[in-house]
Scaffold this motif. Structure first.
Motif, PDB file in Angstrom:
ATOM      1  N   TYR A 347     -77.414  90.162 126.814  1.00 48.21           N
ATOM      2  CA  TYR A 347     -78.730  90.727 126.506  1.00 48.21           C
ATOM      3  C   TYR A 347     -78.727  92.254 126.556  1.00 48.21           C
ATOM      4  CZ  TYR A 347     -80.337  85.954 126.507  1.00 48.21           C
ATOM      5  OH  TYR A 347     -80.502  84.636 126.189  1.00 48.21           O
ATOM      6  N   LYS A 348     -77.582  92.808 126.223  1.00 49.23           N
ATOM      7  CA  LYS A 348     -77.486  94.281 126.152  1.00 49.23           C
ATOM      8  C   LYS A 348     -77.012  94.665 124.754  1.00 49.23           C
ATOM      9  CE  LYS A 348     -77.641  95.859 130.638  1.00 49.23           C
ATOM     10  NZ  LYS A 348     -78.492  96.949 131.116  1.00 49.23           N
ATOM     11  N   GLY A 349     -77.090  93.719 123.831  1.00 47.85           N
ATOM     12  CA  GLY A 349     -76.652  94.008 122.471  1.00 47.85           C
ATOM     13  C   GLY A 349     -75.417  93.221 122.054  1.00 47.85           C
ATOM     14  N   GLY A 350     -74.786  92.510 123.011  1.00 45.47           N
ATOM     15  CA  GLY A 350     -73.643  91.659 122.649  1.00 45.47           C
ATOM     16  C   GLY A 350     -74.144  90.344 122.081  1.00 45.47           C
ATOM     17  N   ARG A 351     -73.218  89.485 121.694  1.00 44.13           N
ATOM     18  CA  ARG A 351     -73.632  88.150 121.271  1.00 44.13           C
ATOM     19  C   ARG A 351     -72.763  87.094 121.953  1.00 44.13           C
ATOM     20  NH1 ARG A 351     -69.718  86.825 118.119  1.00 44.13           N
ATOM     21  NH2 ARG A 351     -68.482  88.541 117.298  1.00 44.13           N
ATOM     22  N   PRO A 352     -73.379  85.933 122.204  1.00 42.55           N
ATOM     23  CA  PRO A 352     -72.620  84.901 122.912  1.00 42.55           C
ATOM     24  C   PRO A 352     -71.564  84.283 122.012  1.00 42.55           C
ATOM     25  CG  PRO A 352     -74.755  84.049 122.241  1.00 42.55           C
ATOM     26  CD  PRO A 352     -74.745  85.505 121.869  1.00 42.55           C
ATOM     27  N   TYR A 353     -70.461  83.856 122.586  1.00 42.27           N
ATOM     28  CA  TYR A 353     -69.461  83.117 121.816  1.00 42.27           C
ATOM     29  C   TYR A 353     -68.942  81.940 122.640  1.00 42.27           C
ATOM     30  CZ  TYR A 353     -65.804  85.870 124.271  1.00 42.27           C
ATOM     31  OH  TYR A 353     -64.993  86.452 125.207  1.00 42.27           O
ATOM     32  N   ASP A 354     -68.253  81.050 121.957  1.00 39.22           N
ATOM     33  CA  ASP A 354     -67.868  79.774 122.563  1.00 39.22           C
ATOM     34  C   ASP A 354     -66.903  79.979 123.747  1.00 39.22           C
ATOM     35  OD1 ASP A 354     -67.357  77.164 123.134  1.00 39.22           O
ATOM     36  OD2 ASP A 354     -66.396  76.692 121.210  1.00 39.22           O
ATOM     37  N   SER A 355     -67.310  79.505 124.902  1.00 42.59           N
ATOM     38  CA  SER A 355     -66.487  79.680 126.105  1.00 42.59           C
ATOM     39  C   SER A 355     -65.496  78.534 126.313  1.00 42.59           C
ATOM     40  CB  SER A 355     -67.386  79.804 127.343  1.00 42.59           C
ATOM     41  OG  SER A 355     -68.388  78.805 127.350  1.00 42.59           O
ATOM     42  N   LEU A 356     -65.576  77.483 125.474  1.00 44.33           N
ATOM     43  CA  LEU A 356     -64.708  76.317 125.704  1.00 44.33           C
ATOM     44  C   LEU A 356     -63.205  76.606 125.554  1.00 44.33           C
ATOM     45  CD1 LEU A 356     -64.719  73.359 126.546  1.00 44.33           C
ATOM     46  CD2 LEU A 356     -64.815  72.730 124.126  1.00 44.33           C
ATOM     47  N   PRO A 357     -62.792  77.348 124.522  1.00 45.83           N
ATOM     48  CA  PRO A 357     -61.347  77.623 124.431  1.00 45.83           C
ATOM     49  C   PRO A 357     -60.807  78.314 125.685  1.00 45.83           C
ATOM     50  CG  PRO A 357     -62.420  78.198 122.368  1.00 45.83           C
ATOM     51  CD  PRO A 357     -63.519  77.869 123.349  1.00 45.83           C
ATOM     52  N   LEU A 358     -61.559  79.269 126.211  1.00 45.28           N
ATOM     53  CA  LEU A 358     -61.111  79.956 127.422  1.00 45.28           C
ATOM     54  C   LEU A 358     -61.076  78.980 128.601  1.00 45.28           C
ATOM     55  CD1 LEU A 358     -60.463  82.634 128.994  1.00 45.28           C
ATOM     56  CD2 LEU A 358     -62.897  82.717 129.523  1.00 45.28           C
ATOM     57  N   MET A 359     -62.117  78.162 128.746  1.00 51.79           N
ATOM     58  CA  MET A 359     -62.161  77.217 129.875  1.00 51.79           C
ATOM     59  C   MET A 359     -60.995  76.240 129.803  1.00 51.79           C
ATOM     60  SD  MET A 359     -64.598  78.027 131.902  1.00 51.79           S
ATOM     61  CE  MET A 359     -64.324  79.719 131.453  1.00 51.79           C
ATOM     62  N   LYS A 360     -60.662  75.793 128.606  1.00 54.13           N
ATOM     63  CA  LYS A 360     -59.534  74.872 128.447  1.00 54.13           C
ATOM     64  C   LYS A 360     -58.229  75.536 128.861  1.00 54.13           C
ATOM     65  CE  LYS A 360     -60.949  71.563 124.926  1.00 54.13           C
ATOM     66  NZ  LYS A 360     -60.956  71.244 123.487  1.00 54.13           N
ATOM     67  N   ARG A 361     -58.071  76.786 128.447  1.00 55.63           N
ATOM     68  CA  ARG A 361     -56.848  77.512 128.757  1.00 55.63           C
ATOM     69  C   ARG A 361     -56.727  77.741 130.270  1.00 55.63           C
ATOM     70  NH1 ARG A 361     -57.792  81.599 125.145  1.00 55.63           N
ATOM     71  NH2 ARG A 361     -57.769  83.302 126.634  1.00 55.63           N
ATOM     72  N   LEU A 362     -57.827  78.175 130.886  1.00 57.99           N
ATOM     73  CA  LEU A 362     -57.793  78.444 132.317  1.00 57.99           C
ATOM     74  C   LEU A 362     -57.593  77.161 133.110  1.00 57.99           C
ATOM     75  CD1 LEU A 362     -60.734  81.012 132.624  1.00 57.99           C
ATOM     76  CD2 LEU A 362     -58.276  81.488 132.552  1.00 57.99           C
ATOM     77  N   ASP A 363     -58.153  76.070 132.605  1.00 57.37           N
ATOM     78  CA  ASP A 363     -58.026  74.784 133.297  1.00 57.37           C
ATOM     79  C   ASP A 363     -56.554  74.391 133.393  1.00 57.37           C
ATOM     80  OD1 ASP A 363     -58.987  72.558 134.602  1.00 57.37           O
ATOM     81  OD2 ASP A 363     -59.157  71.384 132.761  1.00 57.37           O
ATOM     82  N   LYS A 364     -55.812  74.679 132.345  1.00 58.16           N
ATOM     83  CA  LYS A 364     -54.369  74.354 132.347  1.00 58.16           C
ATOM     84  C   LYS A 364     -53.594  75.257 133.313  1.00 58.16           C
ATOM     85  CE  LYS A 364     -53.661  72.511 127.740  1.00 58.16           C
ATOM     86  NZ  LYS A 364     -53.727  73.127 126.425  1.00 58.16           N
ATOM     87  N   LEU A 365     -54.079  76.489 133.476  1.00 59.30           N
ATOM     88  CA  LEU A 365     -53.345  77.470 134.284  1.00 59.30           C
ATOM     89  C   LEU A 365     -53.576  77.312 135.774  1.00 59.30           C
ATOM     90  CD1 LEU A 365     -54.157  80.730 132.305  1.00 59.30           C
ATOM     91  CD2 LEU A 365     -52.002  79.491 132.317  1.00 59.30           C
ATOM     92  N   SER A 366     -54.797  76.991 136.147  1.00 55.62           N
ATOM     93  CA  SER A 366     -55.127  77.075 137.577  1.00 55.62           C
ATOM     94  C   SER A 366     -56.097  75.976 137.981  1.00 55.62           C
ATOM     95  CB  SER A 366     -55.707  78.459 137.882  1.00 55.62           C
ATOM     96  OG  SER A 366     -56.817  78.706 137.041  1.00 55.62           O
TER      97      SER A 366
END
Ligand SMILES: [Zn+2]
Length: 366
Positions: A347-366
């Protein structure tokens, strides 16, 4: 992939001189020109060896090699010649111990009848071996985490180009480097970031470049080889990743995050470092916290059990406790609703994007 594939196209040796004896022979007896794909030492990236390490030079037509010369810099004063025993070479490889006096530079291969060829790439000759003990190998650090990689050393009369380098094990790429101190004790502390981003997950080495290798000594206990993970999976317990349409980004209703479920009260941690931008309660989000990373992106963690102890304006590190999973606000079932926003943030001028790819990647790592 540490070693590049060997092929005629990657031939790194050029025949520099055809000896008179062979040239006069009518051409029938001219041996095929030797070619080299790559030279390397165990656990080191290609074209990098420590003094005293066994170097393997792979290629073709190498059986006639009688000696190798480590050429060092342009002058011939620092050349170091190694005579090869009959067992040191076969048609596809030469194995030789890197001499103590060898300097970084190209390597020349000399045949018994005077022919020679020089590698197209320079060999980096370093002092220290990468650590190989189990404890060091299994050390895992998280970019932006509380534990940093530490590399300390003693330097004497350091040249201006002497540096400590962070090298990615998969491809030997130098991802970051630091100048070494002129003399005395120095220390490099690396948080796993390259610029404003966590570096890619993988094995990394910290060590001297070839200039520093001759004037500095690594101190015991330094992190010379370790795994660096790009982040931390935020739910610190058994969980299920977002699956159903309603839990996914968009979700047919402008869902700006993704929902990941776990038992109520499961600890929640920051996936990467940043500064707390918001810490509040809101009817829909419940107890939520927004962390802003140095690259301007921000991350919102929602539906926590209580207000987060992380104070607005303070720094958080990857893995720092932000609170506990719950269903505060407009939520059905205890879950983490996580939003990723591009710079300049939530809400400072950015836009939301899909967090699932990151969550999947992090889930595999840790
Ligand atoms: Zn949600």
């Amino acid at each position: 992939m540490a070693l590049r594939r060997l092929s005629v196209a990657s031939a790194a040796l050029l025949l520099c001189a055809v000896p008179a004896a062979l040239a006069a022979d009518g051409g029938t007896g001219v041996p095929p020109a030797p070619t080299v794909g790559v030279a390397s030492c165990a656990l080191q990236p290609a074209w990098t060896c420590a003094r005293g390490q066994l170097m393997t030079l792979r290629g073709e037509n190498l059986e006639a090699a009688a000696s190798l010369t480590f050429l060092g810099d342009a002058s011939s004063k620092d050349n170091v010649v190694v005579k090869l025993s009959a067992r040191a070479s076969n048609p596809t490889q030469i194995r030789v111990t890197v001499p103590k006096r060898a300097r970084s530079g190209r390597v020349r291969i000399e045949g018994s009848t005077g022919e020679s060829a020089t590698t197209s790439e320079a060999m980096r000759v370093v002092n220290n071996l990468p650590a190989t003990d189990e404890a060091s190998n299994s050390k895992k650090l998280i970019a932006g985490g509380k534990r940093r990689a530490r590399f300390s050393y003693d330097a004497t009369d350091a040249a201006a180009e002497g540096r400590v380098e962070a090298i990615r094990g998969t491809d030997g790429k130098v991802v970051r480097s630091w100048p070494i101190v002129k003399s005395g004790r120095g220390e490099v502390v690396w948080n796993g970031f390259v610029g404003k981003r966590p570096t890619k997950s993988g094995t990394y080495l910290l060590r001297f470049n070839s200039v520093a290798a001759s004037s500095a000594k690594v101190r015991k206990g330094s992190d010379t080889r370790f795994e660096m993970l790009e982040g931390f999976f935020p739910i610190r317990g058994k969980h299920t990743l977002a699956r159903s349409a309603a839990q996914l980004f968009g979700g047919g209703r402008g869902h700006q995050g993704t929902d990941h479920f776990a038992r109520c009260g499961t600890p929640l941690a920051a996936w990467t470092s940043g500064v707390v931008q918001y810490n509040a309660y809101q009817g829909a989000a419940g107890n939520y916290v927004v962390v802003r990373r140095s690259n301007g992106e921000s991350y919102a963690y929602m539906h926590m059990r209580e207000r987060s102890p992380a104070k607005v304006g303070t720094k958080v590190f990857a893995g720092q406790r932000l609170g506990h999973l719950s269903d505060s606000g407009d939520a059905q079932g205890c879950h983490l609703h996580i939003e990723l926003w591009t710079a300049p943030g939530w809400y400072k001028g950015g836009r939301p994007y899909d967090s699932l790819p990151l969550m999947k990647r992090l889930d595999k790592l840790s």
